[in-house]
Design an enzyme around this catalytic site. Structure first.
Site, mmCIF file in Angstrom:
data_model
loop_
_atom_site.group_PDB
_atom_site.id
_atom_site.type_symbol
_atom_site.label_atom_id
_atom_site.label_comp_id
_atom_site.label_asym_id
_atom_site.label_seq_id
_atom_site.Cartn_x
_atom_site.Cartn_y
_atom_site.Cartn_z
ATOM 1 N N ASP A 1 -2.533 -18.439 0.914
ATOM 2 C CA ASP A 1 -3.777 -19.317 0.135
ATOM 3 C C ASP A 1 -4.280 -20.084 1.072
ATOM 4 O O ASP A 1 -5.421 -20.383 0.976
ATOM 5 C CB ASP A 1 -3.111 -19.611 -1.247
ATOM 6 C CG ASP A 1 -1.690 -20.511 -0.853
ATOM 7 O OD1 ASP A 1 -1.023 -20.328 0.152
ATOM 8 O OD2 ASP A 1 -1.142 -20.847 -1.990
ATOM 9 N N ASP B 1 -12.193 -9.322 4.930
ATOM 10 C CA ASP B 1 -13.501 -9.035 4.264
ATOM 11 C C ASP B 1 -13.977 -10.732 3.899
ATOM 12 O O ASP B 1 -15.340 -10.856 4.311
ATOM 13 C CB ASP B 1 -13.257 -8.656 2.632
ATOM 14 C CG ASP B 1 -13.471 -7.277 2.548
ATOM 15 O OD1 ASP B 1 -13.474 -6.404 3.867
ATOM 16 O OD2 ASP B 1 -14.328 -6.604 1.895
ATOM 17 N N ASP C 1 -6.170 -7.251 4.608
ATOM 18 C CA ASP C 1 -7.500 -6.564 3.949
ATOM 19 C C ASP C 1 -8.286 -7.467 3.535
ATOM 20 O O ASP C 1 -9.437 -7.591 3.562
ATOM 21 C CB ASP C 1 -6.759 -5.466 2.797
ATOM 22 C CG ASP C 1 -8.013 -4.785 2.383
ATOM 23 O OD1 ASP C 1 -8.952 -4.316 2.876
ATOM 24 O OD2 ASP C 1 -7.928 -4.809 0.813
ATOM 25 N N TYR D 1 0.861 -1.152 0.074
ATOM 26 C CA TYR D 1 0.104 -0.083 -0.031
ATOM 27 C C TYR D 1 1.127 1.319 0.073
ATOM 28 O O TYR D 1 0.435 2.365 -0.314
ATOM 29 C CB TYR D 1 -0.627 -0.028 1.130
ATOM 30 C CG TYR D 1 -2.388 -0.629 1.064
ATOM 31 C CD1 TYR D 1 -2.288 -1.955 0.668
ATOM 32 C CD2 TYR D 1 -3.341 -0.070 1.407
ATOM 33 C CE1 TYR D 1 -3.408 -2.674 0.852
ATOM 34 C CE2 TYR D 1 -4.653 -0.659 1.294
ATOM 35 C CZ TYR D 1 -4.443 -2.105 0.961
ATOM 36 O OH TYR D 1 -5.634 -2.774 1.029
ATOM 37 N N LYS E 1 3.546 -15.413 2.694
ATOM 38 C CA LYS E 1 3.727 -16.123 1.494
ATOM 39 C C LYS E 1 5.143 -16.510 1.284
ATOM 40 O O LYS E 1 5.928 -15.866 0.215
ATOM 41 C CB LYS E 1 3.132 -15.428 0.397
ATOM 42 C CG LYS E 1 3.023 -16.139 -1.034
ATOM 43 C CD LYS E 1 2.010 -17.133 -1.142
ATOM 44 C CE LYS E 1 2.274 -18.171 -2.522
ATOM 45 N NZ LYS E 1 1.256 -19.117 -2.518
#
Ligand code: IPM
Ligand code: MN
Length: 354
Positions: free
Chosen positions: A222, A250, A246, A142, A190
């Protein structure tokens, strides 16, 4: 207790949901003898309209001087399909997080029992879910530089960076939380592909030595995306970098039955900000239909941040009462029942606190 709270309603449904949270805070103040003072400030598209800047200097000053910030949502569809827009409401949010030093975003994933049948996941999967996701909030892709386009516009790039110090402070905070809970920490990364993830792993292993009681595990993002909805009760505290956090939160919100139920706290060394994780829901703006519960639960987190645990609990209990009485907005309504308005839900919760 006396608290100075900066109020940043923002865009879309922001003013309506923050308005209800303030009524609830006032009900708490009256019932328990506190005094909460509010200073409103502009942020997001509404700030661009008024000043040209999505996070004006004046707003930054109000936020830095307040004990806490209560924030609604930002975003306006007029910017969404306009990749050419030079200023965007979201820049205001990112600058606010960065300049207030809010490096840890705490997103609890809990299920009110009454809502177990509202999740699209099976009841036996979601029952008993109680974990908290700590999302790093002021670094990663970001904020990394360089970001941009080649001169011909045909190649775009973003950069993911983390310093050891940035990882350390948020991972330490997550270990601290785990110590107060079930003493289990999952670091999501990751590391099989990304160098930043390997730095996260190395740092977490190092800090883990200071917290021998905490069971530390690592999970690739994942796989975590799958495990979170396959077996949410596996998790206690999850810590992860900005963008993974983020996306995963959700996803995790479907466990709770509605994105409209999900509060959050963003913490730094000097400031604390509380906001629902959902967006500005522009289609509902001004229609008195949005669910104010995520913002009201964010206000509960605000109070708990200052040690007002009894008051925070009173808000949660009142929200639970509203759910049990079926005083809910359209996102939570059972088929055949009538949806209630934003202000009805707020008023009911206030009445339960009083
Ligand atoms: C959130 C939002 C923001 C984010 C957007 C609006 C920039 O999705 O708070 O989760 O990605 O951080
Ligand atoms: Mn998000």
């Amino acid at each position: 207790m006396k608290l100075h709270i900066a109020l940043l309603p923002g865009d879309g449904i922001g003013p309506e949901i923050v308005g209800e949270a303030v009524k609830v805070l006032d009900a708490v103040a009256a019932r328990y003898g506190h005094s909460f003072h509010y200073t409103p400030a502009l942020v997001g598209a509404s700030a661009i309209d008024a000043t040209g800047d999505p996070y004006p200097e004046e707003t930054h000053k109000i936020c830095s001087e307040a004990d806490a910030v209560l924030f609604g949502a930002i975003g306006d569809p007029k910017y969404d399909n306009n990749p050419q827009a030079k200023v965007r409401p979201e820049q205001g949010l990112l600058r606010m997080r960065k300049s207030l030093g809010l490096y840890a975003n705490l997103r609890p994933i809990e299920l009110f029992d009454t809502l177990a049948d509202r999740s699209p996941l099976r009841e036996e999967v979601v029952r008993g879910t109680d974990f908290i996701c700590v999302r790093e909030l002021t670094s990663g892709i970001y904020f990394g530089r360089p970001q941009g386009r080649d001169d011909d516009g045909n190649r775009a790039f973003d950069t993911c960076t983390y310093t050891r110090a940035e990882v350390e402070r948020v991972v330490k905070l997550a270990f601290g939380l785990a110590m107060k809970r079930r003493k289990k920490l999952t670091v999501v990364d990751k590391a099989n592909v990304l160098e930043t993830s390997r730095l996260w792993r190395e740092t977490a292993q190092q800090i883990g030595k200071e917290f021998p009681e905490v069971a530390l595990e690592f999970m690739f993002v994942d796989n975590a995306a799958m495990q979170i909805i396959r077996q949410p009760s596996h998790f206690d505290v999850v810590v992860t970098e900005n963008m993974f956090g983020d996306i995963l939160t959700d996803e995790a919100s479907v466990i709770s039955g509605s994105l409209g139920m999900m509060p959050s706290a963003s913490l730094g060394d000097k400031s604390a900000l509380f906001e629902p994780i959902h967006g500005s829901y522009p289609q509902a703006a001004g229609r008195n239909i949005a669910n104010p519960m995520a913002t009201i639960l964010s206000a509960a987190m605000l109070l708990e941040h200052f040690g007002l645990d009894r008051e925070g609990k009173a808000i949660r209990q009142a929200v639970n009462d509203a759910l049990e009485a079926g005083v809910v907005t359209e996102d939570l309504v059972k088929t055949g029942e009538a949806a209630r308005s934003t202000t009805d839900v707020g008023a009911y919760i206030c009445s339960r606190i009083a």
